[in-house]
Design a protein around this motif. Structure first.
Motif, PDB file in Angstrom:
ATOM      1  N   GLN A  75       1.461  13.733   8.737  1.00 56.62           N
ATOM      2  CA  GLN A  75       2.626  13.597   7.877  1.00 56.62           C
ATOM      3  C   GLN A  75       3.892  13.360   8.684  1.00 56.62           C
ATOM      4  O   GLN A  75       4.736  12.516   8.313  1.00 56.62           O
ATOM      5  CB  GLN A  75       2.781  14.851   7.014  1.00 56.62           C
ATOM      6  N   ALA A 127       3.785   9.766  10.143  1.00 54.18           N
ATOM      7  CA  ALA A 127       4.072   8.770   9.107  1.00 54.18           C
ATOM      8  C   ALA A 127       5.530   8.846   8.670  1.00 54.18           C
ATOM      9  O   ALA A 127       6.200   7.804   8.519  1.00 54.18           O
ATOM     10  CB  ALA A 127       3.146   8.986   7.909  1.00 54.18           C
ATOM     11  N   THR A 163       8.296   5.996   9.473  1.00 51.93           N
ATOM     12  CA  THR A 163       8.938   5.283   8.360  1.00 51.93           C
ATOM     13  C   THR A 163      10.449   5.331   8.496  1.00 51.93           C
ATOM     14  O   THR A 163      11.143   4.332   8.240  1.00 51.93           O
ATOM     15  CB  THR A 163       8.520   5.908   7.022  1.00 51.93           C
ATOM     16  N   ALA A 220       0.057   6.723   7.703  1.00 52.32           N
ATOM     17  CA  ALA A 220       0.368   6.637   6.274  1.00 52.32           C
ATOM     18  C   ALA A 220      -0.849   6.206   5.467  1.00 52.32           C
ATOM     19  O   ALA A 220      -1.135   6.769   4.391  1.00 52.32           O
ATOM     20  CB  ALA A 220       1.527   5.666   6.055  1.00 52.32           C
ATOM     21  N   LEU A 271      -3.341   9.107   5.320  1.00 55.76           N
ATOM     22  CA  LEU A 271      -2.942  10.114   4.339  1.00 55.76           C
ATOM     23  C   LEU A 271      -3.190   9.629   2.916  1.00 55.76           C
ATOM     24  O   LEU A 271      -3.563  10.412   2.041  1.00 55.76           O
ATOM     25  CB  LEU A 271      -1.458  10.447   4.525  1.00 55.76           C
ATOM     26  N   THR A 272      -2.976   8.337   2.685  1.00 54.64           N
ATOM     27  CA  THR A 272      -3.233   7.785   1.354  1.00 54.64           C
ATOM     28  C   THR A 272      -4.700   7.938   0.980  1.00 54.64           C
ATOM     29  O   THR A 272      -5.033   8.324  -0.152  1.00 54.64           O
ATOM     30  CB  THR A 272      -2.837   6.306   1.305  1.00 54.64           C
ATOM     31  N   TRP A 288       2.019   7.777  -0.342  1.00 54.93           N
ATOM     32  CA  TRP A 288       2.075   7.416   1.076  1.00 54.93           C
ATOM     33  C   TRP A 288       1.960   5.911   1.292  1.00 54.93           C
ATOM     34  O   TRP A 288       2.161   5.429   2.418  1.00 54.93           O
ATOM     35  CB  TRP A 288       0.972   8.134   1.839  1.00 54.93           C
TER      36      TRP A 288
END
Length: 421
Positions: free
Chosen positions: A154, A157, A161, A199, A202-203, A211
């Motif tokens: 997390q 990501a 971002t 990301a 995590l999705t 995400w």
């Protein structure tokens, strides 16, 4: 129970933190702010070193955005010093993976302090050596106090971002390629590639479609860097995330589909590559590739001639400049070759052993993302000298340390062979 020295130091530090921080903030300048931040970090590290590592992971891109110079090295060096001091006082066992890290640090230090006399330049920079040792410190701290793997993904990501949004808003370009955070397009691309992999992972594994927004932002910025190495890094990481835990027939079908596309649609792939490379002409790409190939061949020859301690860490660019080919000041653009040439084949073998211990295992879903990050970074090392850039390497060191800690825990506590009722 903690040793008495650790308990006493913790109590004294907690009591002295507030008055010391107030004094520095009132009567000093920038040094006061840094000291206050270090004291606050020390308080967190003393209680929760795993949380402190997550703080480092999230703050490195922020520090690089504010001041792209040597501030990142100083900040992470201070953080690593606090973490290792805390762990030494608390006590720990010397494990095989820690021995490998220690041997790597020793080998790099020996090669740096005692390089081959004929390759020693008149003026040397010790920054690369310091950066690599700080990376080893991060790895050690992560092995001894591994953060939660989901939190690592997390933070990678989220911070990536934020960095992608920052560089997109600033809109700095070099030869029509996105730059930022004090990094050239190739290195910035690796940062964005790792964030994209985190990301997407995590999705998939958290089943949270939110995400995908960070993934799209990172992918957009990654394409604007137009870096071939970064695209390969992202491709490997995404493949690891998307293929993990799928049936073998699905993996084979995906591999066959990619191969068929490369064979049947060469014109399409060429046009896509031309779009991604922007203003980089075929001649420019050919020249860059040829120079890098000459540097790689020189690194191989040097590694074979000096297999034990290499020619000296951080001296290859000068060695390449004085050689007939390539005859320019250039690094290996491949950190495996750099370690072999500058520190010897033994150092390279130690790094490969660490990667094998951390990656050659099956992990739960939450650690598959970290495995994908490390695999992607390992591929990125084929195209860049990223081990000595903390903006890029911090996610790798912390992720690898977490995987090594988990692998050791599973070995110490193997699952039962039979279920008991």
């Amino acid at each position: 129970m903690r040793p008495l020295s650790a308990a006493v130091a913790g109590r004294v530090g907690t009591l002295a933190a507030a008055p010391v921080a107030a004094y520095l903030a009132l009567f000093h300048g920038f040094a006061a702010a840094a000291a206050v931040a270090l004291i606050c970090f020390a308080l967190v590290a003393w209680k929760r070193p795993d949380v402190a590592l997550l703080m480092v992971l999230g703050l490195v891109p922020v520090i690089a955005a504010i001041n792209p110079g040597g501030t990142v090295l100083k900040a992470v060096l201070g953080a690593v010093g606090v973490l290792l001091f805390r762990m030494v006082l608390s006590g720990f066992r010397l494990r095989p993976d820690l021995v490998l890290v220690l041997l790597m640090a020793l080998a790099v230090t020996v090669s740096c302090l005692m390089p081959a006399a004929s390759t020693l330049p008149a003026q040397r920079s010790w920054t690369s050596w310091a950066l690599l040792l700080v990376g080893f410190g991060l790895l050690t701290a992560s092995i001894l106090a591994p953060p939660d793997p989901r939190r690592i993904a997390q933070v990678v990501a989220g911070s990536g971002t934020g960095a992608a949004g920052y560089v997109l808003v600033r809109g700095e370009y070099a030869s029509d390629r996105l730059i930022g955070l004090g990094l050239n397009p190739n290195y910035l691309g690796v940062v964005l590639a790792l964030s994209l992999v985190a990301a997407v992972g995590l999705t998939r594994f958290s089943r949270s479609w939110s995400w995908l927004v960070p993934a799209v932002v990172c992918a957009h910025a990654l394409l604007l860097t137009r870096s071939r190495g970064a695209l390969a890094t992202a491709a490997v990481g995404l493949a690891c995330v998307l293929i993990a835990s799928r049936p073998l027939r699905h993996k084979v079908l995906i591999a066959l589909a990619i191969t068929a596309a490369a064979v049947v649609l060469p014109d399409t792939l060429d046009s896509v590559e031309g779009h991604l490379m922007g203003d980089r002409t075929p001649i420019e790409l050919t020249v860059n590739t040829e120079v890098r190939k000459q540097a790689a061949l020189l690194a191989v020859r040097v590694a074979l001639d000096h297999p034990l301690r290499g020619i000296g860490y951080a001296v290859f660019p000068e060695y390449a400049r004085t050689s007939p080919a390539p005859g320019v000041f250039i690094n290996t653009h491949n950190d495996y070759l750099r370690l072999a040439a500058e520190s010897g084949m033994v150092t390279l073998a130690l790094l490969v052993a660490l990667l094998w211990l951390g990656l050659a295992r099956r992990y739960s879903a939450e650690r598959v993302v970290l495995q994908a990050l490390c695999l992607a970074y390992a591929v990125g090392l084929l195209f860049a000298n990223a081990l000595t850039d903390l903006v890029i390497s911090t996610p790798f060191w912390i992720s690898l340390g977490c995987l090594l800690a988990q692998a050791r825990r599973r070995k110490a506590n193997p699952p039962p062979l039979f279920r008991t009722t």
